[in-house]
Design a protein around this motif. Structure first.
Motif, PDB file in Angstrom:
ATOM      1  N   LYS A 335       0.835  -1.194   0.000  1.00 33.66           N
ATOM      2  CA  LYS A 335       0.000   0.000   0.000  1.00 33.66           C
ATOM      3  C   LYS A 335       0.873   1.249   0.000  1.00 33.66           C
ATOM      4  N   ALA A 336       0.415   2.257  -0.729  1.00 29.94           N
ATOM      5  CA  ALA A 336       1.085   3.558  -0.743  1.00 29.94           C
ATOM      6  C   ALA A 336       0.031   4.639  -0.591  1.00 29.94           C
ATOM      7  N   THR A 337       0.327   5.665   0.202  1.00 34.95           N
ATOM      8  CA  THR A 337      -0.561   6.817   0.286  1.00 34.95           C
ATOM      9  C   THR A 337       0.147   8.021  -0.315  1.00 34.95           C
ATOM     10  N   VAL A 338      -0.596   8.799  -1.074  1.00 33.28           N
ATOM     11  CA  VAL A 338      -0.052   9.998  -1.715  1.00 33.28           C
ATOM     12  C   VAL A 338      -0.986  11.158  -1.437  1.00 33.28           C
ATOM     13  N   PRO A 339      -0.452  12.372  -1.277  1.00 33.99           N
ATOM     14  CA  PRO A 339      -1.307  13.526  -1.007  1.00 33.99           C
ATOM     15  C   PRO A 339      -2.260  13.805  -2.159  1.00 33.99           C
ATOM     16  N   ALA A 340      -3.393  14.402  -1.814  1.00 37.48           N
ATOM     17  CA  ALA A 340      -4.371  14.887  -2.793  1.00 37.48           C
ATOM     18  C   ALA A 340      -4.946  13.728  -3.599  1.00 37.48           C
ATOM     19  N   VAL A 341      -5.410  14.030  -4.815  1.00 38.95           N
ATOM     20  CA  VAL A 341      -6.110  13.043  -5.636  1.00 38.95           C
ATOM     21  C   VAL A 341      -5.148  12.443  -6.649  1.00 38.95           C
ATOM     22  N   PHE A 342      -4.866  11.151  -6.485  1.00 37.24           N
ATOM     23  CA  PHE A 342      -4.100  10.400  -7.478  1.00 37.24           C
ATOM     24  C   PHE A 342      -4.742   9.033  -7.562  1.00 37.24           C
ATOM     25  N   LEU A 343      -5.462   8.774  -8.641  1.00 39.58           N
ATOM     26  CA  LEU A 343      -6.232   7.545  -8.785  1.00 39.58           C
ATOM     27  C   LEU A 343      -5.856   6.850 -10.095  1.00 39.58           C
ATOM     28  N   PRO A 344      -4.690   6.179 -10.112  1.00 40.66           N
ATOM     29  CA  PRO A 344      -4.299   5.460 -11.325  1.00 40.66           C
ATOM     30  C   PRO A 344      -5.250   4.297 -11.585  1.00 40.66           C
ATOM     31  N   ARG A 345      -5.430   3.963 -12.832  1.00 39.93           N
ATOM     32  CA  ARG A 345      -6.367   2.899 -13.179  1.00 39.93           C
ATOM     33  C   ARG A 345      -5.775   1.530 -12.842  1.00 39.93           C
ATOM     34  N   PRO A 346      -6.603   0.564 -12.484  1.00 43.43           N
ATOM     35  CA  PRO A 346      -6.112  -0.799 -12.237  1.00 43.43           C
ATOM     36  C   PRO A 346      -5.387  -1.352 -13.462  1.00 43.43           C
ATOM     37  N   GLY A 347      -4.304  -2.041 -13.205  1.00 45.22           N
ATOM     38  CA  GLY A 347      -3.500  -2.599 -14.284  1.00 45.22           C
ATOM     39  C   GLY A 347      -2.346  -1.728 -14.699  1.00 45.22           C
ATOM     40  N   MET A 348      -2.302  -0.491 -14.216  1.00 44.60           N
ATOM     41  CA  MET A 348      -1.209   0.421 -14.554  1.00 44.60           C
ATOM     42  C   MET A 348       0.042   0.025 -13.767  1.00 44.60           C
ATOM     43  N   ALA A 349       1.182  -0.053 -14.456  1.00 40.71           N
ATOM     44  CA  ALA A 349       2.451  -0.417 -13.822  1.00 40.71           C
ATOM     45  C   ALA A 349       3.214   0.840 -13.429  1.00 40.71           C
ATOM     46  N   LEU A 350       3.725   0.848 -12.199  1.00 37.97           N
ATOM     47  CA  LEU A 350       4.521   1.965 -11.705  1.00 37.97           C
ATOM     48  C   LEU A 350       5.700   1.406 -10.904  1.00 37.97           C
ATOM     49  N   TRP A 351       6.713   2.239 -10.737  1.00 32.78           N
ATOM     50  CA  TRP A 351       7.880   1.863  -9.952  1.00 32.78           C
ATOM     51  C   TRP A 351       7.780   2.499  -8.571  1.00 32.78           C
ATOM     52  N   LEU A 352       8.119   1.707  -7.553  1.00 25.00           N
ATOM     53  CA  LEU A 352       8.030   2.155  -6.171  1.00 25.00           C
ATOM     54  C   LEU A 352       9.402   2.098  -5.522  1.00 25.00           C
ATOM     55  N   THR A 353       9.639   3.042  -4.616  1.00 27.55           N
ATOM     56  CA  THR A 353      10.821   2.990  -3.758  1.00 27.55           C
ATOM     57  C   THR A 353      10.379   3.175  -2.314  1.00 27.55           C
ATOM     58  N   VAL A 354      11.265   2.814  -1.390  1.00 27.90           N
ATOM     59  CA  VAL A 354      10.962   2.882   0.035  1.00 27.90           C
ATOM     60  C   VAL A 354      12.024   3.722   0.724  1.00 27.90           C
ATOM     61  N   ARG A 355      11.571   4.673   1.550  1.00 25.99           N
ATOM     62  CA  ARG A 355      12.497   5.541   2.263  1.00 25.99           C
ATOM     63  C   ARG A 355      13.222   4.753   3.352  1.00 25.99           C
ATOM     64  N   ARG A 356      14.534   4.647   3.206  1.00 23.58           N
ATOM     65  CA  ARG A 356      15.322   3.819   4.105  1.00 23.58           C
ATOM     66  C   ARG A 356      15.205   4.242   5.575  1.00 23.58           C
ATOM     67  N   GLU A 357      15.234   5.554   5.830  1.00 22.64           N
ATOM     68  CA  GLU A 357      15.258   6.014   7.216  1.00 22.64           C
ATOM     69  C   GLU A 357      13.909   5.840   7.902  1.00 22.64           C
ATOM     70  N   ARG A 358      12.883   5.440   7.133  1.00 18.16           N
ATOM     71  CA  ARG A 358      11.542   5.245   7.703  1.00 18.16           C
ATOM     72  C   ARG A 358      11.183   3.774   7.848  1.00 18.16           C
ATOM     73  N   CYS A 359      12.147   2.886   7.686  1.00 19.29           N
ATOM     74  CA  CYS A 359      11.894   1.460   7.772  1.00 19.29           C
ATOM     75  C   CYS A 359      12.340   0.908   9.127  1.00 19.29           C
ATOM     76  N   PHE A 360      11.642  -0.115   9.587  1.00 18.14           N
ATOM     77  CA  PHE A 360      11.983  -0.810  10.819  1.00 18.14           C
ATOM     78  C   PHE A 360      12.310  -2.258  10.485  1.00 18.14           C
ATOM     79  N   VAL A 361      13.339  -2.802  11.124  1.00 19.75           N
ATOM     80  CA  VAL A 361      13.744  -4.176  10.893  1.00 19.75           C
ATOM     81  C   VAL A 361      13.566  -4.960  12.187  1.00 19.75           C
ATOM     82  N   PHE A 362      12.731  -6.028  12.126  1.00 19.39           N
ATOM     83  CA  PHE A 362      12.463  -6.845  13.303  1.00 19.39           C
ATOM     84  C   PHE A 362      12.703  -8.320  12.976  1.00 19.39           C
ATOM     85  N   ARG A 363      13.105  -9.068  13.980  1.00 22.22           N
ATOM     86  CA  ARG A 363      13.257 -10.516  13.799  1.00 22.22           C
ATOM     87  C   ARG A 363      11.903 -11.132  13.474  1.00 22.22           C
ATOM     88  N   LYS A 364      11.890 -12.041  12.510  1.00 26.30           N
ATOM     89  CA  LYS A 364      10.631 -12.669  12.110  1.00 26.30           C
ATOM     90  C   LYS A 364      10.236 -13.745  13.131  1.00 26.30           C
TER      91      LYS A 364
END
Length: 364
Positions: A335-364
């Motif tokens: 899941k990704a949340t973006v400000p304001a209205v952004f409603l891409p159509r189903p089936g549309m391919a996009l590239w995602l990245t993750v902010r490193r400093e906002r990630c948590f690492v826990f033992r599984k």
């Protein structure tokens, strides 16, 4: 609300390693709290985690099995002593306000007050002014709105000048339009009176808005305690992170203090090689790459390696949009949340990245 009233002498609530057993079953495990005068402590957690039991033990309604309770250094309960609720200088405000329907507003507020009739009347008048209910003294509770009833309940709880105020989800019955204002006014008044406040809620947003300190409870234990900012941004485990918001989770295996994922490598210090870990991040920390449009990844140090996902659905949530992606690398939904209205159509391919400093690492 009205003019400030005199600040009471500072008092401090200390809950020292409390345990509580019901019918041989332990419902509180080694609970400790320290609440200063004018401070708001929120007990936060799901239903059945021990929040209300903790409140009832502090109030003296339930007896602890072990541990001590003190207010301003005076012992309320320990292995030998158990002061009754009326001797503890503790006020109570409940979810349903618990006003006496057959008594007027003034008589509700003065109920339990000691002193002469003139002294009681002066205290009632003072509190009615403080909660902006002048002229309501002779009204019956059923004639009041929910917000007005809440103010009467607050005035009644404050009337004997308690050192500690215990509040069990007191705002949950209010209309959403009124809740924020009444909540803020109530806490302002309690802070001005120098009252130590312990408030129970199961709503993370309410706890973060109200609390100076949050005690996150689970299974009768406090699993994490601290300022709202610290608990939100440094959760102790995956469940703590998930209690405050939606989360995304990807898994990996540690090698050389690093974990390889489709988003690139993540630091995993302190974990031995071969350890399975979960990398946890919130939807607002997923970045959608609008520029590449699926033309290929281009790694950046800040956001790591982009990974391709296909839109499953997109929903407008008011101040933001929630977009769900099915990822190529493991077919899972992120899941990704973006400000304001952004409603891409189903089936549309996009590239995602993750902010490193906002990630948590826990033992599984």
């Amino acid at each position: 609300m009205g003019n400030p009233i005199a600040v009471l002498p500072a008092a401090r609530l200390e809950v020292d390693h409390i345990t509580c057993d019901f019918d041989g079953r332990r419902v509180l495990h080694d609970v400790s709290l320290d609440v200063a005068a004018g401070q708001v402590m929120c007990l936060l957690g799901p239903s059945g985690c021990g929040k209300t039991t903790t409140l009832r033990v502090i109030a003296g309604i339930e007896r602890q099995s072990q541990g001590k309770l003190r207010i301003d250094g005076q012992t309320l309960a320990d292995g030998a002593l158990h002061l009754p609720p009326e001797a503890r200088s503790v006020g109570l405000i409940f979810q349903d306000f618990a006003l006496f329907p057959h008594l007027s507003v003034a008589r509700n507020i003065s109920f339990g007050l000691s002193g002469t009739r003139r002294e009681k009347a002066a205290r009632v008048e003072e509190l009615l002014a403080r909660v902006d209910l002048q002229g309501y003294a002779d009204k019956a509770p059923h004639m009041l709105s929910g917000g007005e009833q809440q103010r009467v309940a607050l005035a009644r709880a404050l009337a004997p000048k308690p050192a500690v105020m215990l509040m069990d989800e007191p705002f949950s019955g209010l209309d959403n339009r009124l809740r924020d204002g009444i909540r803020d006014e109530t806490l302002d008044l309690l802070r001005e009176e120098g009252t130590a406040v312990v408030l129970v809620t199961h709503e993370p947003e309410e706890a973060m808005r109200m609390a100076d300190t949050i005690a996150l409870m689970r299974g009768g234990r406090i699993v994490q305690q601290g300022a709202p900012y610290n608990i939100y941004n440094a959760p102790c485990d995956k469940d703590a992170a998930a209690f405050f918001s939606d989360i995304n989770v990807i898994t990996g295996t540690v090698q050389g203090a690093l974990t390889d994922t489709a988003f690139g490598q993540f630091l995993a210090p302190g974990y031995a090689d071969g350890t399975k870990v979960e990398i946890v991040f919130r939807p607002q920390h997923v970045k959608i790459d609008f520029d590449r449009g699926g033309r290929g990844p281009n790694p950046t140090p800040h956001d790591g390696v982009p990974a391709r996902g296909v839109v499953e659905r997109a929903r407008f949530m008011g101040h933001e949009s929630l977009v769900e992606f099915r990822m190529d690398f493991n077919n899972q939904i992120l899941k990704a949340t973006v400000p304001a209205v952004f409603l891409p159509r189903p089936g549309m391919a996009l590239w995602l990245t993750v902010r490193r400093e906002r990630c948590f690492v826990f033992r599984k």
